[in-house]
Design an enzyme around this catalytic site. Structure first.
Site, PDB file in Angstrom:
ATOM      1  N   GLU A 102       0.525  -5.559   8.436  1.00  0.00           N
ATOM      2  CA  GLU A 102      -0.802  -5.448   7.807  1.00  0.00           C
ATOM      3  C   GLU A 102      -1.647  -6.702   8.044  1.00  0.00           C
ATOM      4  O   GLU A 102      -1.138  -7.728   8.512  1.00  0.00           O
ATOM      5  CB  GLU A 102      -0.651  -5.185   6.315  1.00  0.00           C
ATOM      6  CG  GLU A 102       0.123  -6.268   5.606  1.00  0.00           C
ATOM      7  CD  GLU A 102      -0.443  -6.600   4.255  1.00  0.00           C
ATOM      8  OE1 GLU A 102      -1.677  -6.657   4.113  1.00  0.00           O
ATOM      9  OE2 GLU A 102       0.360  -6.860   3.346  1.00  0.00           O
ATOM     10  N   LYS A 162     -11.777  -6.056   2.422  1.00  0.00           N
ATOM     11  CA  LYS A 162     -10.393  -5.727   2.071  1.00  0.00           C
ATOM     12  C   LYS A 162     -10.332  -4.209   1.929  1.00  0.00           C
ATOM     13  O   LYS A 162     -10.959  -3.647   1.032  1.00  0.00           O
ATOM     14  CB  LYS A 162     -10.007  -6.430   0.758  1.00  0.00           C
ATOM     15  CG  LYS A 162      -8.586  -6.083   0.285  1.00  0.00           C
ATOM     16  CD  LYS A 162      -8.235  -6.828  -1.000  1.00  0.00           C
ATOM     17  CE  LYS A 162      -7.004  -6.228  -1.644  1.00  0.00           C
ATOM     18  NZ  LYS A 162      -6.710  -6.814  -2.963  1.00  0.00           N
ATOM     19  N   ASP A 194      -5.650  -1.261 -13.822  1.00  0.00           N
ATOM     20  CA  ASP A 194      -5.480  -1.741 -12.447  1.00  0.00           C
ATOM     21  C   ASP A 194      -4.059  -1.467 -11.949  1.00  0.00           C
ATOM     22  O   ASP A 194      -3.114  -2.177 -12.298  1.00  0.00           O
ATOM     23  CB  ASP A 194      -5.808  -3.237 -12.367  1.00  0.00           C
ATOM     24  CG  ASP A 194      -5.921  -3.733 -10.932  1.00  0.00           C
ATOM     25  OD1 ASP A 194      -5.502  -2.999 -10.004  1.00  0.00           O
ATOM     26  OD2 ASP A 194      -6.425  -4.857 -10.738  1.00  0.00           O
ATOM     27  N   SER A 198      -2.269  -0.693  -8.234  1.00  0.00           N
ATOM     28  CA  SER A 198      -2.581  -0.739  -6.798  1.00  0.00           C
ATOM     29  C   SER A 198      -2.446   0.633  -6.143  1.00  0.00           C
ATOM     30  O   SER A 198      -1.499   1.385  -6.421  1.00  0.00           O
ATOM     31  CB  SER A 198      -1.648  -1.728  -6.104  1.00  0.00           C
ATOM     32  OG  SER A 198      -1.888  -1.693  -4.713  1.00  0.00           O
ATOM     33  N   ASP A 245      -1.424   0.966  -3.360  1.00  0.00           N
ATOM     34  CA  ASP A 245      -0.187   0.928  -2.557  1.00  0.00           C
ATOM     35  C   ASP A 245       0.838   1.907  -3.129  1.00  0.00           C
ATOM     36  O   ASP A 245       1.605   2.528  -2.381  1.00  0.00           O
ATOM     37  CB  ASP A 245       0.435  -0.483  -2.568  1.00  0.00           C
ATOM     38  CG  ASP A 245      -0.428  -1.524  -1.868  1.00  0.00           C
ATOM     39  OD1 ASP A 245      -1.452  -1.164  -1.267  1.00  0.00           O
ATOM     40  OD2 ASP A 245      -0.060  -2.720  -1.947  1.00  0.00           O
ATOM     41  N   LYS A 282       4.905  -8.329  -6.174  1.00  0.00           N
ATOM     42  CA  LYS A 282       4.520  -9.717  -6.456  1.00  0.00           C
ATOM     43  C   LYS A 282       4.740 -10.026  -7.932  1.00  0.00           C
ATOM     44  O   LYS A 282       4.422  -9.213  -8.797  1.00  0.00           O
ATOM     45  CB  LYS A 282       3.055  -9.921  -6.082  1.00  0.00           C
ATOM     46  CG  LYS A 282       2.798  -9.709  -4.604  1.00  0.00           C
ATOM     47  CD  LYS A 282       1.399 -10.162  -4.234  1.00  0.00           C
ATOM     48  CE  LYS A 282       1.019  -9.668  -2.870  1.00  0.00           C
ATOM     49  NZ  LYS A 282       0.683  -8.237  -2.855  1.00  0.00           N
TER      50      LYS A 282
HETATM   51  N1  PSU Z   1       1.843  -9.306   0.748  1.00  0.00           N
HETATM   52  C1  PSU Z   1       1.605 -10.644   0.786  1.00  0.00           C
HETATM   53  N2  PSU Z   1       0.320 -11.068   0.573  1.00  0.00           N
HETATM   54  C2  PSU Z   1      -0.723 -10.198   0.354  1.00  0.00           C
HETATM   55  C3  PSU Z   1      -0.452  -8.787   0.323  1.00  0.00           C
HETATM   56  C4  PSU Z   1       0.854  -8.405   0.532  1.00  0.00           C
HETATM   57  O1  PSU Z   1       2.530 -11.443   0.995  1.00  0.00           O
HETATM   58  O2  PSU Z   1      -1.867 -10.636   0.172  1.00  0.00           O
HETATM   59  C5  PSU Z   1      -1.594  -7.809   0.070  1.00  0.00           C
HETATM   60  C6  PSU Z   1      -1.251  -6.425   0.617  1.00  0.00           C
HETATM   61  O3  PSU Z   1      -2.241  -6.061   1.553  1.00  0.00           O
HETATM   62  C7  PSU Z   1      -1.295  -5.512  -0.590  1.00  0.00           C
HETATM   63  C8  PSU Z   1      -2.340  -6.193  -1.416  1.00  0.00           C
HETATM   64  O4  PSU Z   1      -1.612  -4.183  -0.254  1.00  0.00           O
HETATM   65  O5  PSU Z   1      -1.919  -7.567  -1.300  1.00  0.00           O
HETATM   66  C9  PSU Z   1      -2.369  -5.679  -2.837  1.00  0.00           C
HETATM   67  O6  PSU Z   1      -3.680  -5.695  -3.292  1.00  0.00           O
HETATM   68  P1  PSU Z   1      -4.128  -4.884  -4.606  1.00  0.00           P
HETATM   69  O7  PSU Z   1      -3.291  -5.481  -5.708  1.00  0.00           O
HETATM   70  O8  PSU Z   1      -5.604  -5.174  -4.749  1.00  0.00           O
HETATM   71  O9  PSU Z   1      -3.853  -3.441  -4.370  1.00  0.00           O
HETATM   72 MN    MN Z   2      -6.166  -3.356  -7.896  1.00  0.00          MN
END
Ligand code: PSU
Ligand code: MN
Length: 303
Positions: free
Chosen positions: A24, A85, A137, A139, A141, A158
């Protein structure tokens, strides 16, 4: 319309049934500072090659979904300050408007599947945020993992997230979640989260067999393989607890919301750990790329 452009190297690999690993670009454009992001992108690609697979980093450039970037394109993703993004929700907008954008796990899974790539490596997936009761919120994903049959290798969710709720949602959505060589679900920068592995597997060939079986059963979900960061690179869970609580509280006070939350929190954890979190992030994404390449090799040797 031919919005998806597969590079010659990736096209040739797919045609010859050489293993391919999707990567990605949000991690590069929004997850790490320059120049470490570009160095990481190049290192991860060479890790995939050294393990016997072809890397396919995915991003949107001038409205084209590019599957497989050359070094100049990687540099553009790592340096441009106008990169959107992009999650699934934003892909058509970026393509139709001719924009540049980095793809999240959700959007990368979608594009990889469209290009015929089954294995994808990232750092940590997005999940349920700690403030979910106020913000809703969660994701995209997670919903992408529920609907797109791509195998995602990550280092867990994370630690800035609510990991117990993230695991519950994965289960609700029917996403097979396997921890590689550990009984505990990892928390990105740390090997431990305090939560048991939903399933465990110790062998890339078995992981590939499970994915293959899911295809035969026509289970149209993605699959998650959580690969704990190595002991030398990790930041122990107890060292991060107060740092993450502080960063999350600051994000709330500063009214950080929507797409900005994850990049902002990663940046704060970087500052509060004096950069240690970035070194851990680079180590884990490289390890995930190597494992993804091994699984991709097993997968092609099956068919
Ligand atoms: N893994 C990492 N760093 C990142 C991400 C993943 O080590 O920044 C990114 C990925 O693209 C993932 C995004 O989809 O963080 C999640 O964002 P959000 O919480 O807004 O869905
Ligand atoms: Mn989000």
């Amino acid at each position: 319309m031919n919005a998806i452009q597969v590079s010659a190297a990736v096209r040739a690999a797919l045609d010859r049934r050489t293993p391919v690993v999707a990567l990605e670009s949000t991690i590069l454009a929004h997850g790490m500072p320059y120049p470490r992001n570009l160095e990481t992108a190049l290192a991860v690609e060479s890790d995939v090659r050294a393990a016997g697979a072809i890397p396919a980093t995915i991003a949107v450039l001038d409205g084209q979904i590019c599957v497989g970037l050359d070094p100049a394109q990687l540099e553009r993703v790592a340096t441009a300050d106008h990169m959107l993004k992009l999650s699934r929700a934003d892909l058509a907008y970026a393509v139709a408007s001719g924009r540049d954008g980095a793809t999240t796990v959700a959007a990368t899974m979608f594009c990889a599947h469209r290009a015929g790539i089954a294995v994808f490596a990232t750092g940590g997936i997005g999940g349920v945020h700690r403030a979910v009761a106020d913000t809703m919120d969660i994701s995209a994903d997670l919903t992408e993992l529920a609907r797109t049959p791509v195998l995602v290798v990550c280092a867990g969710a994370k630690a800035i997230l609510d990991i117990p709720k993230t695991l519950e949602v994965l289960e609700t959505l029917g996403v097979c979640t396997i921890v590689y060589r550990s009984d505990e679900f990892p928390a990105f920068w740390s090997r431990q989260s305090g939560l048991p592995a939903p399933l465990r597997c110790d062998d890339p060939a078995r992981v590939a067999a499970i994915f293959r079986c899911a295809r035969e059963l026509e289970i149209e979900n993605g699959m998650l393989v959580a690969n704990p960061i190595d002991t030398e690179s990790e930041i122990p869970h107890n060292e991060l607890t107060t740092i993450i609580e502080r960063a999350v509280a600051e994000a709330h006070d500063e009214h950080i919301g929507g797409k900005g939350v994850t990049p902002w929190l990663l940046g704060r954890v970087f500052a509060l750990t004096q950069g240690r979190s970035l070194e851990a992030n680079i180590a884990l994404v490289r390890a995930n790329a190597r494992l993804a390449a091994q699984i991709a090799k097993e997968l092609v040797s099956f068919c």
